[in-house]
Design a protein around this motif. Structure first.
Motif, PDB file in Angstrom:
ATOM      1  N   MET A   1      -5.028  -4.863   0.279  1.00 24.77           N
ATOM      2  CA  MET A   1      -5.242  -4.862  -1.166  1.00 24.77           C
ATOM      3  C   MET A   1      -6.069  -6.075  -1.557  1.00 24.77           C
ATOM      4  N   LEU A   2      -7.147  -5.803  -2.313  1.00 20.40           N
ATOM      5  CA  LEU A   2      -8.113  -6.823  -2.689  1.00 20.40           C
ATOM      6  C   LEU A   2      -8.199  -6.932  -4.206  1.00 20.40           C
ATOM      7  N   PRO A   3      -7.999  -8.124  -4.769  1.00 17.87           N
ATOM      8  CA  PRO A   3      -8.204  -8.266  -6.208  1.00 17.87           C
ATOM      9  C   PRO A   3      -9.691  -8.136  -6.522  1.00 17.87           C
ATOM     10  N   VAL A   4     -10.020  -7.262  -7.486  1.00 23.63           N
ATOM     11  CA  VAL A   4     -11.426  -7.017  -7.826  1.00 23.63           C
ATOM     12  C   VAL A   4     -11.735  -7.243  -9.302  1.00 23.63           C
ATOM     13  N   GLY A   5     -10.768  -7.671 -10.045  1.00 24.20           N
ATOM     14  CA  GLY A   5     -10.948  -7.951 -11.463  1.00 24.20           C
ATOM     15  C   GLY A   5      -9.618  -8.384 -12.038  1.00 24.20           C
ATOM     16  N   PRO A   6      -9.623  -8.809 -13.288  1.00 23.58           N
ATOM     17  CA  PRO A   6      -8.363  -9.186 -13.915  1.00 23.58           C
ATOM     18  C   PRO A   6      -7.380  -8.011 -13.880  1.00 23.58           C
ATOM     19  N   GLN A   7      -6.279  -8.205 -13.212  1.00 25.18           N
ATOM     20  CA  GLN A   7      -5.224  -7.197 -13.090  1.00 25.18           C
ATOM     21  C   GLN A   7      -5.729  -5.873 -12.518  1.00 25.18           C
ATOM     22  N   LEU A   8      -6.679  -5.942 -11.580  1.00 26.81           N
ATOM     23  CA  LEU A   8      -7.216  -4.746 -10.943  1.00 26.81           C
ATOM     24  C   LEU A   8      -7.319  -4.985  -9.445  1.00 26.81           C
ATOM     25  N   LEU A   9      -6.728  -4.075  -8.660  1.00 27.95           N
ATOM     26  CA  LEU A   9      -6.767  -4.155  -7.203  1.00 27.95           C
ATOM     27  C   LEU A   9      -7.530  -2.975  -6.620  1.00 27.95           C
ATOM     28  N   LEU A  10      -8.228  -3.243  -5.501  1.00 24.87           N
ATOM     29  CA  LEU A  10      -8.811  -2.196  -4.675  1.00 24.87           C
ATOM     30  C   LEU A  10      -7.936  -2.111  -3.437  1.00 24.87           C
ATOM     31  N   SER A  11      -7.370  -0.936  -3.189  1.00 19.26           N
ATOM     32  CA  SER A  11      -6.483  -0.713  -2.056  1.00 19.26           C
ATOM     33  C   SER A  11      -7.211   0.109  -1.006  1.00 19.26           C
ATOM     34  N   LEU A  12      -7.292  -0.407   0.205  1.00 16.42           N
ATOM     35  CA  LEU A  12      -7.865   0.309   1.346  1.00 16.42           C
ATOM     36  C   LEU A  12      -6.680   0.792   2.169  1.00 16.42           C
ATOM     37  N   TRP A  13      -6.359   2.067   2.066  1.00 20.30           N
ATOM     38  CA  TRP A  13      -5.129   2.613   2.622  1.00 20.30           C
ATOM     39  C   TRP A  13      -5.457   3.627   3.698  1.00 20.30           C
ATOM     40  N   SER A  14      -4.729   3.598   4.781  1.00 21.19           N
ATOM     41  CA  SER A  14      -4.972   4.549   5.865  1.00 21.19           C
ATOM     42  C   SER A  14      -4.860   5.983   5.340  1.00 21.19           C
ATOM     43  N   VAL A  15      -5.662   6.857   5.909  1.00 25.97           N
ATOM     44  CA  VAL A  15      -5.607   8.271   5.526  1.00 25.97           C
ATOM     45  C   VAL A  15      -4.190   8.807   5.733  1.00 25.97           C
ATOM     46  N   GLU A  16      -3.549   8.373   6.816  1.00 28.08           N
ATOM     47  CA  GLU A  16      -2.200   8.856   7.106  1.00 28.08           C
ATOM     48  C   GLU A  16      -1.213   8.433   6.008  1.00 28.08           C
ATOM     49  N   GLY A  17      -1.262   7.159   5.612  1.00 29.67           N
ATOM     50  CA  GLY A  17      -0.381   6.674   4.550  1.00 29.67           C
ATOM     51  C   GLY A  17      -0.685   7.345   3.217  1.00 29.67           C
ATOM     52  N   PHE A  18      -1.970   7.483   2.924  1.00 31.32           N
ATOM     53  CA  PHE A  18      -2.417   8.155   1.697  1.00 31.32           C
ATOM     54  C   PHE A  18      -1.871   9.587   1.656  1.00 31.32           C
ATOM     55  N   THR A  19      -2.034  10.309   2.770  1.00 35.57           N
ATOM     56  CA  THR A  19      -1.604  11.703   2.846  1.00 35.57           C
ATOM     57  C   THR A  19      -0.089  11.819   2.699  1.00 35.57           C
TER      58      THR A  19
ATOM     59  N   GLY B   1     -16.865 -10.983   2.466  1.00 32.71           N
ATOM     60  CA  GLY B   1     -16.237 -12.248   2.090  1.00 32.71           C
ATOM     61  C   GLY B   1     -15.159 -12.138   1.028  1.00 32.71           C
ATOM     62  N   TRP B   2     -14.615 -10.931   0.820  1.00 31.34           N
ATOM     63  CA  TRP B   2     -13.565 -10.764  -0.181  1.00 31.34           C
ATOM     64  C   TRP B   2     -12.233 -11.248   0.390  1.00 31.34           C
ATOM     65  N   ALA B   3     -11.373 -11.782  -0.466  1.00 33.98           N
ATOM     66  CA  ALA B   3     -10.083 -12.319  -0.043  1.00 33.98           C
ATOM     67  C   ALA B   3      -8.964 -11.321  -0.359  1.00 33.98           C
ATOM     68  N   PRO B   4      -8.191 -10.899   0.647  1.00 34.34           N
ATOM     69  CA  PRO B   4      -7.100  -9.974   0.382  1.00 34.34           C
ATOM     70  C   PRO B   4      -5.941 -10.655  -0.340  1.00 34.34           C
ATOM     71  N   LEU B   5      -5.258  -9.884  -1.157  1.00 37.54           N
ATOM     72  CA  LEU B   5      -4.039 -10.342  -1.825  1.00 37.54           C
ATOM     73  C   LEU B   5      -2.825  -9.971  -0.987  1.00 37.54           C
ATOM     74  N   PHE B   6      -2.921  -8.799  -0.315  1.00 36.27           N
ATOM     75  CA  PHE B   6      -1.818  -8.286   0.497  1.00 36.27           C
ATOM     76  C   PHE B   6      -2.396  -7.517   1.659  1.00 36.27           C
ATOM     77  N   GLU B   7      -1.748  -7.646   2.822  1.00 37.57           N
ATOM     78  CA  GLU B   7      -2.163  -6.894   4.000  1.00 37.57           C
ATOM     79  C   GLU B   7      -0.943  -6.412   4.762  1.00 37.57           C
ATOM     80  N   ALA B   8      -1.011  -5.197   5.254  1.00 35.71           N
ATOM     81  CA  ALA B   8      -0.024  -4.635   6.170  1.00 35.71           C
ATOM     82  C   ALA B   8      -0.812  -3.793   7.173  1.00 35.71           C
ATOM     83  N   GLU B   9      -0.125  -3.199   8.111  1.00 28.89           N
ATOM     84  CA  GLU B   9      -0.813  -2.427   9.143  1.00 28.89           C
ATOM     85  C   GLU B   9      -1.663  -1.298   8.577  1.00 28.89           C
ATOM     86  N   ASP B  10      -1.162  -0.645   7.514  1.00 29.78           N
ATOM     87  CA  ASP B  10      -1.867   0.530   7.007  1.00 29.78           C
ATOM     88  C   ASP B  10      -2.510   0.342   5.639  1.00 29.78           C
ATOM     89  N   VAL B  11      -2.586  -0.912   5.135  1.00 24.73           N
ATOM     90  CA  VAL B  11      -3.182  -1.130   3.823  1.00 24.73           C
ATOM     91  C   VAL B  11      -3.677  -2.567   3.681  1.00 24.73           C
TER      92      VAL B  11
END
Length: 135
Positions: free
Chosen positions: A39-57, A27-37
């Protein structure tokens, strides 16, 4: 350098699967979404980014190491019942879980593993670290 953390990036095998787990499941709300990422706000001025392995690499220059990541992410809650409920929710989404127990350090915690194997500690923390529960 200021003592703060702005972004935590997890290299994930399937962004859509991770989005389904965190956004649709937890039930988390994304701040930003694209095909390969996602981004979820998880605290004051803190984001959790779920990024594709390909983009990360491509960005980092080398693929992430295989196997258990040598870190845990922690989510503090106020009560033992709340910790148990979060772990039950994660289990209902297919996560591998370790039941919460009272710990030698005075708290109560358990773990779940997200779809890419990242471990989350769900904890009731005594003392100063317990203050890191948002209202």
């Amino acid at each position: 350098m200021e003592q703060r953390l702005s972004l935590i990036t997890l290299a994930v095998a399937d962004v859509a699967r991770s989005r389904a787990f965190y956004v649709d499941g937890l039930g988390w709300a994304p701040l930003f979404e694209a095909e390969d990422v996602v981004m979820l706000p998880v605290g004051p001025q803190l984001l959790l980014s779920l990024w594709s392995v390909e983009g990360f690499t491509a960005e980092i220059g080398e693929p992430p190491a295989a196997g258990l990541a040598p870190i845990t992410l922690a989510h503090n809650v106020r009560t033992e019942a709340e910790a148990d409920a979060v772990l039950a929710r994660a289990a209902s989404l297919g996560a591998t879980t370790q039941a919460a127990v009272r710990r030698d350090w005075g708290g109560y915690s358990g773990y779940f593993q997200d779809p890419d194997g990242f471990r989350w500690e769900i904890a009731v923390n005594p003392g100063d670290t317990g203050a890191y529960v948002l209202p």
